[in-house]
Scaffold this motif. Sequence first.
Motif, PDB file in Angstrom:
ATOM      1  N   TYR A  56       0.826  -1.217   0.000  1.00 35.19           N
ATOM      2  CA  TYR A  56       0.000   0.000   0.000  1.00 35.19           C
ATOM      3  C   TYR A  56       0.853   1.256   0.000  1.00 35.19           C
ATOM      4  CZ  TYR A  56      -4.405  -2.517   0.637  1.00 35.19           C
ATOM      5  OH  TYR A  56      -5.502  -3.319   0.465  1.00 35.19           O
ATOM      6  N   ARG A  57       1.952   1.232   0.747  1.00 42.33           N
ATOM      7  CA  ARG A  57       2.865   2.376   0.764  1.00 42.33           C
ATOM      8  C   ARG A  57       3.386   2.649  -0.632  1.00 42.33           C
ATOM      9  NH1 ARG A  57       7.988   3.025   0.006  1.00 42.33           N
ATOM     10  NH2 ARG A  57       8.389   0.796  -0.045  1.00 42.33           N
ATOM     11  N   ARG A  58       3.823   1.599  -1.312  1.00 39.63           N
ATOM     12  CA  ARG A  58       4.373   1.774  -2.661  1.00 39.63           C
ATOM     13  C   ARG A  58       3.322   2.292  -3.636  1.00 39.63           C
ATOM     14  NH1 ARG A  58       6.530  -3.523  -4.276  1.00 39.63           N
ATOM     15  NH2 ARG A  58       7.065  -2.425  -6.196  1.00 39.63           N
ATOM     16  N   LEU A  59       2.046   2.010  -3.348  1.00 33.39           N
ATOM     17  CA  LEU A  59       0.956   2.511  -4.192  1.00 33.39           C
ATOM     18  C   LEU A  59       0.483   3.898  -3.765  1.00 33.39           C
ATOM     19  CD1 LEU A  59      -1.017  -0.822  -4.521  1.00 33.39           C
ATOM     20  CD2 LEU A  59       0.200   0.377  -6.363  1.00 33.39           C
ATOM     21  N   GLY A  60       1.078   4.446  -2.705  1.00 35.86           N
ATOM     22  CA  GLY A  60       0.713   5.779  -2.239  1.00 35.86           C
ATOM     23  C   GLY A  60      -0.540   5.808  -1.380  1.00 35.86           C
ATOM     24  N   SER A  61      -1.009   4.659  -0.945  1.00 39.39           N
ATOM     25  CA  SER A  61      -2.183   4.577  -0.077  1.00 39.39           C
ATOM     26  C   SER A  61      -1.698   4.494   1.374  1.00 39.39           C
ATOM     27  CB  SER A  61      -3.032   3.356  -0.449  1.00 39.39           C
ATOM     28  OG  SER A  61      -4.196   3.312   0.331  1.00 39.39           O
ATOM     29  N   PHE A  62      -1.302   5.648   1.896  1.00 45.24           N
ATOM     30  CA  PHE A  62      -0.606   5.689   3.178  1.00 45.24           C
ATOM     31  C   PHE A  62      -1.501   5.335   4.371  1.00 45.24           C
ATOM     32  CE2 PHE A  62       1.995   8.392   0.389  1.00 45.24           C
ATOM     33  CZ  PHE A  62       3.151   7.626   0.429  1.00 45.24           C
ATOM     34  N   ALA A  63      -2.791   5.649   4.308  1.00 43.97           N
ATOM     35  CA  ALA A  63      -3.685   5.282   5.416  1.00 43.97           C
ATOM     36  C   ALA A  63      -3.807   3.758   5.516  1.00 43.97           C
ATOM     37  CB  ALA A  63      -5.054   5.925   5.240  1.00 43.97           C
ATOM     38  N   ALA A  83       9.497   4.874   5.896  1.00 45.05           N
ATOM     39  CA  ALA A  83       9.118   5.193   4.512  1.00 45.05           C
ATOM     40  C   ALA A  83       7.720   5.792   4.450  1.00 45.05           C
ATOM     41  CB  ALA A  83       9.216   3.944   3.638  1.00 45.05           C
ATOM     42  N   ILE A  84       6.803   5.275   5.269  1.00 42.80           N
ATOM     43  CA  ILE A  84       5.452   5.848   5.322  1.00 42.80           C
ATOM     44  C   ILE A  84       5.515   7.281   5.840  1.00 42.80           C
ATOM     45  CG2 ILE A  84       3.204   5.721   6.487  1.00 42.80           C
ATOM     46  CD1 ILE A  84       3.523   2.621   6.399  1.00 42.80           C
ATOM     47  N   ALA A  85       6.259   7.493   6.912  1.00 43.96           N
ATOM     48  CA  ALA A  85       6.380   8.844   7.487  1.00 43.96           C
ATOM     49  C   ALA A  85       6.938   9.834   6.472  1.00 43.96           C
ATOM     50  CB  ALA A  85       7.252   8.808   8.739  1.00 43.96           C
ATOM     51  N   ALA A 105      -1.627   1.647   4.391  1.00 39.33           N
ATOM     52  CA  ALA A 105      -0.301   1.176   4.788  1.00 39.33           C
ATOM     53  C   ALA A 105      -0.129   1.271   6.300  1.00 39.33           C
ATOM     54  CB  ALA A 105       0.783   1.988   4.070  1.00 39.33           C
ATOM     55  N   GLU A 106      -0.531   2.403   6.874  1.00 41.38           N
ATOM     56  CA  GLU A 106      -0.407   2.586   8.325  1.00 41.38           C
ATOM     57  C   GLU A 106      -1.263   1.573   9.085  1.00 41.38           C
ATOM     58  OE1 GLU A 106      -1.419   6.731   8.573  1.00 41.38           O
ATOM     59  OE2 GLU A 106       0.680   7.349   8.362  1.00 41.38           O
ATOM     60  N   ALA A 107      -2.466   1.285   8.582  1.00 40.00           N
ATOM     61  CA  ALA A 107      -3.345   0.323   9.254  1.00 40.00           C
ATOM     62  C   ALA A 107      -2.702  -1.062   9.289  1.00 40.00           C
ATOM     63  CB  ALA A 107      -4.707   0.269   8.562  1.00 40.00           C
ATOM     64  N   HIS A 108      -2.124  -1.492   8.167  1.00 34.94           N
ATOM     65  CA  HIS A 108      -1.477  -2.811   8.140  1.00 34.94           C
ATOM     66  C   HIS A 108      -0.177  -2.809   8.937  1.00 34.94           C
ATOM     67  CE1 HIS A 108      -4.100  -5.330   5.787  1.00 34.94           C
ATOM     68  NE2 HIS A 108      -4.376  -4.267   5.059  1.00 34.94           N
ATOM     69  N   LEU A 109       0.523  -1.697   8.949  1.00 30.50           N
ATOM     70  CA  LEU A 109       1.738  -1.624   9.757  1.00 30.50           C
ATOM     71  C   LEU A 109       1.389  -1.727  11.246  1.00 30.50           C
ATOM     72  CD1 LEU A 109       4.785  -1.414   9.317  1.00 30.50           C
ATOM     73  CD2 LEU A 109       4.562   1.011   9.823  1.00 30.50           C
ATOM     74  N   ASP A 110       0.290  -1.102  11.650  1.00 29.40           N
ATOM     75  CA  ASP A 110      -0.166  -1.234  13.039  1.00 29.40           C
ATOM     76  C   ASP A 110      -0.462  -2.694  13.369  1.00 29.40           C
ATOM     77  OD1 ASP A 110       0.073   1.490  13.498  1.00 29.40           O
ATOM     78  OD2 ASP A 110      -2.092   1.899  13.295  1.00 29.40           O
ATOM     79  N   GLU A 111      -1.094  -3.415  12.441  1.00 26.03           N
ATOM     80  CA  GLU A 111      -1.391  -4.841  12.660  1.00 26.03           C
ATOM     81  C   GLU A 111      -0.102  -5.654  12.738  1.00 26.03           C
ATOM     82  OE1 GLU A 111      -4.309  -6.280  13.434  1.00 26.03           O
ATOM     83  OE2 GLU A 111      -5.093  -4.240  13.470  1.00 26.03           O
ATOM     84  N   ALA A 112       0.870  -5.330  11.889  1.00 26.72           N
ATOM     85  CA  ALA A 112       2.165  -6.028  11.944  1.00 26.72           C
ATOM     86  C   ALA A 112       2.816  -5.803  13.298  1.00 26.72           C
ATOM     87  CB  ALA A 112       3.084  -5.544  10.820  1.00 26.72           C
ATOM     88  N   ASP A 113       2.790  -4.570  13.766  1.00 21.27           N
ATOM     89  CA  ASP A 113       3.396  -4.237  15.051  1.00 21.27           C
ATOM     90  C   ASP A 113       2.674  -4.933  16.201  1.00 21.27           C
ATOM     91  OD1 ASP A 113       5.436  -2.764  16.462  1.00 21.27           O
ATOM     92  OD2 ASP A 113       3.834  -1.433  17.167  1.00 21.27           O
ATOM     93  N   LYS A 114       1.335  -4.935  16.172  1.00 15.89           N
ATOM     94  CA  LYS A 114       0.548  -5.587  17.231  1.00 15.89           C
ATOM     95  C   LYS A 114       0.831  -7.088  17.298  1.00 15.89           C
ATOM     96  CE  LYS A 114      -3.419  -2.509  16.904  1.00 15.89           C
ATOM     97  NZ  LYS A 114      -4.818  -2.454  16.444  1.00 15.89           N
ATOM     98  N   SER A 115       1.076  -7.713  16.162  1.00 15.33           N
ATOM     99  CA  SER A 115       1.283  -9.164  16.133  1.00 15.33           C
ATOM    100  C   SER A 115       2.752  -9.559  16.272  1.00 15.33           C
ATOM    101  CB  SER A 115       0.691  -9.758  14.847  1.00 15.33           C
ATOM    102  OG  SER A 115       1.302  -9.199  13.705  1.00 15.33           O
TER     103      SER A 115
END
Length: 180
Positions: free
Chosen positions: A108-115, A150-152, A117-127
Amino acid sequence: MTETPADPIMEAIGRAVMAGQTGDKAAARATLLDLWAEIGVVGDPLHRCTLAHSMADLFEDAAQALAWDIRALDAADAATDERVQAHHAGLQIAGFYPSLHLNLADDYRRLGSFAAAEAHLDEADKSASHLPEGPYGDLILSGIKGVAAAIAARDTAPRPSAPGGRGLPLVGIHLSRRPK
């Protein structure tokens, strides 16, 4: 460690992954597509998850990788610990999620869909507490930090540190859990 019987589909996926890692991505994709047709969209969730996650890593195009990473996540949601432990004693399906969500965040980040990307990154971090100690767990944790940066920065460029040029593997998710 408990021995488990050979799984010809997982072995074929492994051979295709090796072909892709040695530079024959076209042959690897062709083999994995043939296996996907054999497995079917409602086949064994472990086979579908592993194959789709591996297939995503063979695409430089983020949209193509995203389609396969979504399939991998959907298959993981259908998998059980009993099934993954039949393949490898000690595996837990929860250990798959940090890598799956990290790859989706990166797509998603590479596609420019940062919101997204952030949601999935939060899930990665939580797990991430389900990651094993050692190099594989460290690789995923490093990936989480790299994708977060990269998202930031709103950077859509492929990350050169991503294994295979873009993804983080399920391979290596093993026996132990990282302490909470």
